[in-house]
Design a protein around this motif. Sequence first.
Motif, PDB file in Angstrom:
ATOM      1  N   HIS A   1      -9.721 -11.717   2.199  1.00 35.94           N
ATOM      2  CA  HIS A   1      -9.781 -10.476   2.035  1.00 35.94           C
ATOM      3  C   HIS A   1      -8.333  -9.951   0.494  1.00 35.94           C
ATOM      4  N   TRP A   2      -8.424  -8.734   0.584  1.00 42.97           N
ATOM      5  CA  TRP A   2      -7.541  -8.092  -0.001  1.00 42.97           C
ATOM      6  C   TRP A   2      -7.111  -7.032   0.644  1.00 42.97           C
ATOM      7  N   VAL A   3      -6.185  -6.806   0.053  1.00 42.64           N
ATOM      8  CA  VAL A   3      -4.754  -6.256   0.862  1.00 42.64           C
ATOM      9  C   VAL A   3      -3.987  -5.318  -0.693  1.00 42.64           C
ATOM     10  N   ARG A   4      -3.829  -4.263  -1.037  1.00 44.40           N
ATOM     11  CA  ARG A   4      -3.210  -3.553  -1.767  1.00 44.40           C
ATOM     12  C   ARG A   4      -2.108  -2.949  -0.818  1.00 44.40           C
ATOM     13  N   ALA A   5      -0.590  -2.706  -0.723  1.00 41.14           N
ATOM     14  CA  ALA A   5       0.231  -1.470  -0.651  1.00 41.14           C
ATOM     15  C   ALA A   5       0.380  -0.837  -1.326  1.00 41.14           C
ATOM     16  N   SER A   6       1.024   0.683  -1.032  1.00 43.91           N
ATOM     17  CA  SER A   6       0.798   1.993  -2.474  1.00 43.91           C
ATOM     18  C   SER A   6       2.475   1.688  -1.982  1.00 43.91           C
ATOM     19  N   VAL A   7       2.831   2.115  -3.079  1.00 43.45           N
ATOM     20  CA  VAL A   7       4.279   1.795  -2.997  1.00 43.45           C
ATOM     21  C   VAL A   7       4.908   3.029  -4.171  1.00 43.45           C
ATOM     22  N   ASP A   8       5.308   4.196  -4.165  1.00 42.86           N
ATOM     23  CA  ASP A   8       5.585   5.510  -4.980  1.00 42.86           C
ATOM     24  C   ASP A   8       4.327   5.524  -5.797  1.00 42.86           C
ATOM     25  N   GLY A   9       3.847   5.475  -5.256  1.00 39.83           N
ATOM     26  CA  GLY A   9       2.435   5.655  -5.996  1.00 39.83           C
ATOM     27  C   GLY A   9       1.345   5.058  -6.331  1.00 39.83           C
ATOM     28  N   GLN A  10       1.551   3.605  -7.168  1.00 44.61           N
ATOM     29  CA  GLN A  10       1.426   2.769  -7.173  1.00 44.61           C
ATOM     30  C   GLN A  10       0.426   1.710  -6.448  1.00 44.61           C
ATOM     31  N   LEU A  11      -0.630   1.384  -6.141  1.00 43.67           N
ATOM     32  CA  LEU A  11      -1.202  -0.327  -6.068  1.00 43.67           C
ATOM     33  C   LEU A  11      -0.365  -0.934  -6.100  1.00 43.67           C
ATOM     34  N   TYR A  12      -0.498  -2.335  -5.527  1.00 43.86           N
ATOM     35  CA  TYR A  12       0.304  -3.243  -5.332  1.00 43.86           C
ATOM     36  C   TYR A  12       0.030  -4.547  -4.935  1.00 43.86           C
ATOM     37  N   PRO A  13      -0.407  -5.818  -5.366  1.00 42.94           N
ATOM     38  CA  PRO A  13      -0.698  -6.668  -4.768  1.00 42.94           C
ATOM     39  C   PRO A  13       0.217  -7.107  -3.338  1.00 42.94           C
ATOM     40  N   ILE A  14      -0.253  -7.144  -1.756  1.00 44.70           N
ATOM     41  CA  ILE A  14       0.317  -7.427  -0.874  1.00 44.70           C
ATOM     42  C   ILE A  14      -0.313  -8.760   0.089  1.00 44.70           C
ATOM     43  N   PRO A  15      -0.007  -9.707  -0.100  1.00 47.43           N
ATOM     44  CA  PRO A  15       1.254 -10.529   0.093  1.00 47.43           C
ATOM     45  C   PRO A  15       1.950 -11.050  -1.423  1.00 47.43           C
ATOM     46  N   ILE A  16       3.514 -10.109  -1.045  1.00 44.42           N
ATOM     47  CA  ILE A  16       3.775 -10.514  -3.096  1.00 44.42           C
ATOM     48  C   ILE A  16       3.069 -11.661  -3.520  1.00 44.42           C
ATOM     49  N   ASN A  17       3.157 -11.365  -4.923  1.00 43.71           N
ATOM     50  CA  ASN A  17       2.849 -12.532  -5.493  1.00 43.71           C
ATOM     51  C   ASN A  17       3.289 -12.314  -7.282  1.00 43.71           C
ATOM     52  N   ARG A  18       2.691 -13.177  -8.333  1.00 40.71           N
ATOM     53  CA  ARG A  18       3.508 -12.528  -9.172  1.00 40.71           C
ATOM     54  C   ARG A  18       2.878 -11.478  -9.827  1.00 40.71           C
ATOM     55  N   GLU A  19       1.814 -10.778 -10.025  1.00 37.75           N
ATOM     56  CA  GLU A  19       1.427  -9.550 -10.166  1.00 37.75           C
ATOM     57  C   GLU A  19       2.226  -8.399  -9.580  1.00 37.75           C
TER      58      GLU A  19
END
Length: 377
Positions: free
Chosen positions: A82-100
Amino acid sequence: MFDYMIVGAGFAGAVTAERLARCHGKRVLIVESRNHIGGNAYDCYNDDGLLIHKYGPHIFHTNSQDVFDYLSTFTQWRPYQHWVRASVDGQLYPIPINRETINKMYGLNLNAFEVEAFLQSVAEKCPEVKTSEDVIVNRVGRDLYEKFFKNYTRKQWALDPSELDATVTARIPVRTNMDGRYFTDRYQVMPLHGYTRMFERMLALPNIKIMLNTDYREIVDVIPYREMIYTGPVDAYFDHCFGKLPYRSLEFRFETLNTPKHQETPVVNYPNEYPYTRVTEFKYLTGQEHPRTTVVYEYPQAEGDPYYPVPRPENAELYRRYEELACRTEGVHFVGRLATYKYYNMDQVVAQALTLCTRLIGMNRRDLLRTSIEGHA
Ligand code: FAD
Ligand code: UDP
């Protein structure tokens, strides 16, 4: 005369029914108020022919070999990470928070050691980690907390993270490596033909009868049984005699789109915008091939079907009063997420139900699990 009346046909009810019927030859009646088995894990094909999870996305993951082996008797599996991205300030980031996540958010190029040092420099260490705010701020500092956790949690629970037990946001790890998977459990799989098919196979025994569309209160006085297994909300069983236990609900809005793929990851979280928390695209979970695609939006609600117990000290205190009453109620066994007021995943409910069966049958876990379909054929 039934040996057991089981209230609810979700994981808790289905596992106890199956083991008591198969390993102990008991006559079981399952009473379910909905028009289907499977509880909140129920899946079905919608009018567009796409397999959906009616009560929101259910991803199976466990570290328990027992639970995995047990369920494997009733289904084949499809490997699924399973993979999830969080949309923050119009950008998609990996969540859980990781190095990327950290490198992308701050325009850095840190290695794992440097990310750890970065986190140490921004973390606000609290002497005692008690709340869902503490656990995140203590690890990643206030900026990342506010971007990824604060508003999502407020939306999901209508509570500030400082008002929720640490266990809620602690479900989401923080990583310094590039691992972008939502879960790291040993077994991460989806039932190949869906959850409902798996439940059908569990419950296909001549000594299990199922009554759908029926609240157990409608029939409890007219159908004779020896003992009850109750998997509904514990406060409802006792007519809310100590007051209502808060459960959080959701409204699901499904949408089928005329495109084979809608988003880049199975789930996109929206911590800060919109009234919904996340959007799930089912085809990723189910592996179904189809020219169209169905997504679901989750809108948190105060009222509605009870989905989540709300982990915070005053609710634990109230639950303890119900639990004490439940322990004193002879001939009724309380099991499952609603009946024991625990924020449990599916595998934890299966494990809890198997534990109840060892007690009721008087068998140890190994012998209980040894009785397979073939063993009784
Ligand atoms: P339920 O599935 O709630 O079953 C209880 C049943 O009892 C219901 O069908 C209800 O209708 C019935 N009932 C209640 N009262 C009565 C009554 N008076 N008379 C007759 N019947 C009654 N877990 C994971 O492992 N992975 C996930 O990805 C995941 N995602 C989730 C997403 C959402 C949106 C939700 C809400 C939960 C998620 N879960 C997930 C948790 C999972 O749904 C539960 O752990 C599991 O389904 C609980 O099983 P249960 O049998 O305890 O309860
Ligand atoms: N959470 C958050 N931001 C996210 C993901 C999760 O703040 O992007 C918090 C939120 O409080 C959520 C909890 O972590 O309710 C647990 O998340 P999980 O994805 O496990 O929730 P579930 O799938 O059980 O709804």
